[in-house]
Every structure is written in C-alpha cells, then in structure tokens.
Design a protein around this motif. Structure first.
Motif, PDB file in Angstrom:
ATOM      1  N   CYS A 169       0.971  -1.198  -0.072  1.00  0.00           N
ATOM      2  CA  CYS A 169       0.018   0.026   0.086  1.00  0.00           C
ATOM      3  C   CYS A 169       0.884   1.444  -0.037  1.00  0.00           C
ATOM      4  O   CYS A 169       1.958   1.250   0.545  1.00  0.00           O
ATOM      5  CB  CYS A 169      -0.800   0.084   1.241  1.00  0.00           C
ATOM      6  SG  CYS A 169      -2.131   1.403   1.342  1.00  0.00           S
ATOM      7  N   LEU A 170       0.481   2.226  -0.629  1.00  0.00           N
ATOM      8  CA  LEU A 170       1.191   3.393  -0.895  1.00  0.00           C
ATOM      9  C   LEU A 170       0.373   4.693  -0.821  1.00  0.00           C
ATOM     10  O   LEU A 170      -0.505   4.775  -1.283  1.00  0.00           O
ATOM     11  CB  LEU A 170       2.049   3.428  -2.194  1.00  0.00           C
ATOM     12  CG  LEU A 170       3.029   4.574  -2.503  1.00  0.00           C
ATOM     13  CD1 LEU A 170       4.100   4.587  -1.603  1.00  0.00           C
ATOM     14  CD2 LEU A 170       3.490   4.599  -3.871  1.00  0.00           C
ATOM     15  N   GLY A 171       0.661   5.628   0.022  1.00  0.00           N
ATOM     16  CA  GLY A 171      -0.164   6.746   0.320  1.00  0.00           C
ATOM     17  C   GLY A 171       0.643   8.084  -0.297  1.00  0.00           C
ATOM     18  O   GLY A 171       2.037   8.338   0.106  1.00  0.00           O
ATOM     19  N   VAL A 172       0.195   8.824  -1.282  1.00  0.00           N
ATOM     20  CA  VAL A 172       0.826  10.080  -1.717  1.00  0.00           C
ATOM     21  C   VAL A 172       0.208  11.332  -1.576  1.00  0.00           C
ATOM     22  O   VAL A 172      -1.275  11.060  -2.013  1.00  0.00           O
ATOM     23  CB  VAL A 172       1.430   9.696  -3.166  1.00  0.00           C
ATOM     24  CG1 VAL A 172       2.199  11.152  -3.861  1.00  0.00           C
ATOM     25  CG2 VAL A 172       2.277   8.669  -3.098  1.00  0.00           C
ATOM     26  N   ILE A 178      -6.092  22.102  -0.922  1.00  0.00           N
ATOM     27  CA  ILE A 178      -7.406  22.729  -1.089  1.00  0.00           C
ATOM     28  C   ILE A 178      -7.750  23.981  -2.025  1.00  0.00           C
ATOM     29  O   ILE A 178      -8.519  24.353  -2.575  1.00  0.00           O
ATOM     30  CB  ILE A 178      -7.990  23.188   0.534  1.00  0.00           C
ATOM     31  CG1 ILE A 178      -9.457  23.481   0.327  1.00  0.00           C
ATOM     32  CG2 ILE A 178      -7.426  24.265   0.993  1.00  0.00           C
ATOM     33  CD1 ILE A 178     -10.301  22.367   0.457  1.00  0.00           C
ATOM     34  N   ASN A 179      -6.270  24.593  -2.125  1.00  0.00           N
ATOM     35  CA  ASN A 179      -6.178  25.783  -2.934  1.00  0.00           C
ATOM     36  C   ASN A 179      -6.129  25.399  -4.448  1.00  0.00           C
ATOM     37  O   ASN A 179      -6.316  26.647  -5.169  1.00  0.00           O
ATOM     38  CB  ASN A 179      -4.955  26.542  -2.548  1.00  0.00           C
ATOM     39  CG  ASN A 179      -4.931  26.993  -1.202  1.00  0.00           C
ATOM     40  OD1 ASN A 179      -6.145  27.300  -0.590  1.00  0.00           O
ATOM     41  ND2 ASN A 179      -3.866  27.242  -0.488  1.00  0.00           N
ATOM     42  N   GLN A 180      -6.080  24.366  -4.844  1.00  0.00           N
ATOM     43  CA  GLN A 180      -5.781  24.028  -6.394  1.00  0.00           C
ATOM     44  C   GLN A 180      -7.138  23.841  -6.761  1.00  0.00           C
ATOM     45  O   GLN A 180      -8.004  23.404  -6.293  1.00  0.00           O
ATOM     46  CB  GLN A 180      -5.050  22.735  -6.476  1.00  0.00           C
ATOM     47  CG  GLN A 180      -3.718  23.092  -6.122  1.00  0.00           C
ATOM     48  CD  GLN A 180      -2.788  21.673  -6.254  1.00  0.00           C
ATOM     49  OE1 GLN A 180      -3.211  20.655  -5.946  1.00  0.00           O
ATOM     50  NE2 GLN A 180      -1.395  22.084  -7.223  1.00  0.00           N
ATOM     51  N   LYS A 230      -3.042  -3.335  -8.398  1.00  0.00           N
ATOM     52  CA  LYS A 230      -4.480  -3.865  -8.536  1.00  0.00           C
ATOM     53  C   LYS A 230      -5.589  -2.976  -8.305  1.00  0.00           C
ATOM     54  O   LYS A 230      -6.582  -2.919  -9.049  1.00  0.00           O
ATOM     55  CB  LYS A 230      -4.302  -4.920  -7.132  1.00  0.00           C
ATOM     56  CG  LYS A 230      -5.792  -5.492  -6.959  1.00  0.00           C
ATOM     57  CD  LYS A 230      -5.617  -6.471  -5.611  1.00  0.00           C
ATOM     58  CE  LYS A 230      -6.741  -7.310  -5.533  1.00  0.00           C
ATOM     59  NZ  LYS A 230      -6.494  -8.275  -4.444  1.00  0.00           N
ATOM     60  N   THR A 231      -5.550  -2.169  -7.301  1.00  0.00           N
ATOM     61  CA  THR A 231      -6.471  -1.032  -7.271  1.00  0.00           C
ATOM     62  C   THR A 231      -6.020   0.339  -7.048  1.00  0.00           C
ATOM     63  O   THR A 231      -4.748   0.335  -6.537  1.00  0.00           O
ATOM     64  CB  THR A 231      -7.439  -0.993  -6.209  1.00  0.00           C
ATOM     65  OG1 THR A 231      -6.745  -1.408  -4.997  1.00  0.00           O
ATOM     66  CG2 THR A 231      -8.415  -2.406  -6.361  1.00  0.00           C
ATOM     67  N   LEU A 232      -6.636   1.315  -7.329  1.00  0.00           N
ATOM     68  CA  LEU A 232      -6.106   2.841  -7.104  1.00  0.00           C
ATOM     69  C   LEU A 232      -7.208   3.711  -6.448  1.00  0.00           C
ATOM     70  O   LEU A 232      -8.258   3.517  -7.020  1.00  0.00           O
ATOM     71  CB  LEU A 232      -5.760   3.544  -8.195  1.00  0.00           C
ATOM     72  CG  LEU A 232      -4.358   3.217  -8.963  1.00  0.00           C
ATOM     73  CD1 LEU A 232      -4.181   3.964 -10.259  1.00  0.00           C
ATOM     74  CD2 LEU A 232      -3.190   3.397  -8.324  1.00  0.00           C
ATOM     75  N   TYR A 233      -7.077   4.374  -5.510  1.00  0.00           N
ATOM     76  CA  TYR A 233      -8.119   5.169  -4.710  1.00  0.00           C
ATOM     77  C   TYR A 233      -7.732   6.436  -4.601  1.00  0.00           C
ATOM     78  O   TYR A 233      -6.299   6.768  -4.349  1.00  0.00           O
ATOM     79  CB  TYR A 233      -8.581   4.612  -3.522  1.00  0.00           C
ATOM     80  CG  TYR A 233      -9.125   3.292  -3.305  1.00  0.00           C
ATOM     81  CD1 TYR A 233     -10.756   3.143  -3.329  1.00  0.00           C
ATOM     82  CD2 TYR A 233      -8.369   2.027  -3.419  1.00  0.00           C
ATOM     83  CE1 TYR A 233     -11.315   1.852  -3.410  1.00  0.00           C
ATOM     84  CE2 TYR A 233      -9.165   0.738  -3.256  1.00  0.00           C
ATOM     85  CZ  TYR A 233     -10.736   0.832  -3.236  1.00  0.00           C
ATOM     86  OH  TYR A 233     -11.073  -0.316  -3.144  1.00  0.00           O
ATOM     87  N   ILE A 234      -8.854   7.543  -4.659  1.00  0.00           N
ATOM     88  CA  ILE A 234      -8.133   8.825  -4.285  1.00  0.00           C
ATOM     89  C   ILE A 234      -9.118   9.241  -3.044  1.00  0.00           C
ATOM     90  O   ILE A 234     -10.119   8.822  -2.983  1.00  0.00           O
ATOM     91  CB  ILE A 234      -8.616   9.979  -5.578  1.00  0.00           C
ATOM     92  CG1 ILE A 234      -8.083  11.054  -5.121  1.00  0.00           C
ATOM     93  CG2 ILE A 234      -9.938   9.726  -6.165  1.00  0.00           C
ATOM     94  CD1 ILE A 234      -8.205  12.236  -6.051  1.00  0.00           C
ATOM     95  N   LYS A 235      -8.589   9.857  -2.070  1.00  0.00           N
ATOM     96  CA  LYS A 235      -9.388  10.180  -1.092  1.00  0.00           C
ATOM     97  C   LYS A 235      -8.832  11.525  -0.694  1.00  0.00           C
ATOM     98  O   LYS A 235      -7.721  12.047  -0.419  1.00  0.00           O
ATOM     99  CB  LYS A 235      -9.165   9.148   0.061  1.00  0.00           C
ATOM    100  CG  LYS A 235      -9.657   9.237   1.476  1.00  0.00           C
ATOM    101  CD  LYS A 235      -9.240   8.467   2.414  1.00  0.00           C
ATOM    102  CE  LYS A 235      -9.791   8.361   3.929  1.00  0.00           C
ATOM    103  NZ  LYS A 235      -9.880   9.689   4.351  1.00  0.00           N
ATOM    104  N   SER A 236      -9.771  12.225   0.022  1.00  0.00           N
ATOM    105  CA  SER A 236      -9.602  13.661   0.521  1.00  0.00           C
ATOM    106  C   SER A 236      -9.356  13.463   2.194  1.00  0.00           C
ATOM    107  O   SER A 236      -9.585  12.250   2.431  1.00  0.00           O
ATOM    108  CB  SER A 236     -10.706  14.845   0.459  1.00  0.00           C
ATOM    109  OG  SER A 236     -11.776  14.278   1.062  1.00  0.00           O
ATOM    110  N   THR A 237      -8.943  14.534   2.921  1.00  0.00           N
ATOM    111  CA  THR A 237      -8.520  14.225   4.303  1.00  0.00           C
ATOM    112  C   THR A 237      -9.636  13.810   5.109  1.00  0.00           C
ATOM    113  O   THR A 237      -9.646  12.677   5.659  1.00  0.00           O
ATOM    114  CB  THR A 237      -8.064  15.518   4.966  1.00  0.00           C
ATOM    115  OG1 THR A 237      -7.029  16.055   4.166  1.00  0.00           O
ATOM    116  CG2 THR A 237      -7.536  15.260   6.251  1.00  0.00           C
ATOM    117  N   MET A 238     -10.870  14.296   4.855  1.00  0.00           N
ATOM    118  CA  MET A 238     -12.113  13.543   5.635  1.00  0.00           C
ATOM    119  C   MET A 238     -13.022  12.753   4.783  1.00  0.00           C
ATOM    120  O   MET A 238     -14.078  12.740   5.395  1.00  0.00           O
ATOM    121  CB  MET A 238     -12.644  14.840   6.391  1.00  0.00           C
ATOM    122  CG  MET A 238     -11.865  15.714   7.538  1.00  0.00           C
ATOM    123  SD  MET A 238     -11.333  14.600   8.728  1.00  0.00           S
ATOM    124  CE  MET A 238     -12.711  14.594   9.496  1.00  0.00           C
TER     125      MET A 238
END
Length: 133
Positions: A80-83, A88-90, A118-126
């Motif tokens: 697993c890798l988080g980047v 928020i300003n973009q 296998k899978t890619l997810y995008i997630k905001s902080t909350m």
C-alpha cells in the motif's frame, strides 16, 4: 552552513541525524557536494536527504519551489502506498493533472507497469475513498 560547520559535526551520527530531521531538503554547491560524504558520513544518504546540486547561475527561488513541489516515492515491500497530490487551494483541473502525472510516474517505476497495480483510490482528508482503477 559552511564547511567549518560541517566539520564540527565530524561524522557524529546523532548530530547528523538531528540535522536531517530538522530540514526537509538540502541544497549544496558543486564543490561542497563532493565533500559532504567525507565530512558527514552516510547519515544524510540514509535519511534520504542527500543535497541537491545547485550551480551559481541557478535561480535559488525556482530551485526551492521545485524541491517543495516534488514528491518522493519509496517503494519497499509494502503493498500500500499513500501520496499527497494536491491541496485545497488548487483547482479541479490542477488536481486532475497532478493525479494523472503521479499515477503515470508511479506505474513507470513498477517492473510490470499496470500489471502490478490492483486498485487505485483517491481520498480527501475527511472524505470517503473513491476507486479510480
């Protein structure tokens, strides 16, 4: 820091580690970058913060901005890798471009390219994660 300041550290592992923790990145001239391994030992290299080369005709502001906006991928044995790819300003377009570039770069680092993903997810902080792939 000058060469004399670096000599005071004198390969003291604790002081070099403390220096590496204190700063996010390092810039050094061509003449100084050759002396750093001799003066400090492998401490900065182990921390992943070996100085970036800067020449006399480089613009310091652009070099610092470039360093701040770069992302480091450390692929080890974890699955697993988080980047961080934006803030928020973009705008939506800037985020889209950042996400696309970071995914393509990450895939290019892998041995079998997309076959390793296998899978890619995008997630905001909350927010809730959204599956991309």
């Amino acid at each position: 820091m000058t060469v004399d300041d670096l000599k005071k550290l004198n390969k003291n592992k604790k002081l070099v580690k403390k220096l590496a923790k204190k700063y996010a990145a390092f810039l050094a001239s061509d003449s100084l970058i050759k002396q750093i391994p001799r003066l400090l030992g492998p401490g900065l290299n182990k921390a992943g913060k070996f100085p970036t080369l800067i020449t006399h005709n480089d613009n310091l502001e652009t070099k610092v901005t470039e360093l701040k906006s770069s992302v480091k991928y450390q692929l080890k044995k974890v699955l697993c890798l988080g980047v961080a790819v934006g803030n928020i300003n973009q705008t939506d377009r800037e985020l889209y471009i950042n996400i696309q570039m970071s995914i393509n770069f990450l895939v290019s680092l892998l041995k079998k390219n997309w076959q390793n993903v296998k899978t890619l997810y995008i997630k905001s902080t909350m927010g809730k994660p959204v599956r991309l792939y």
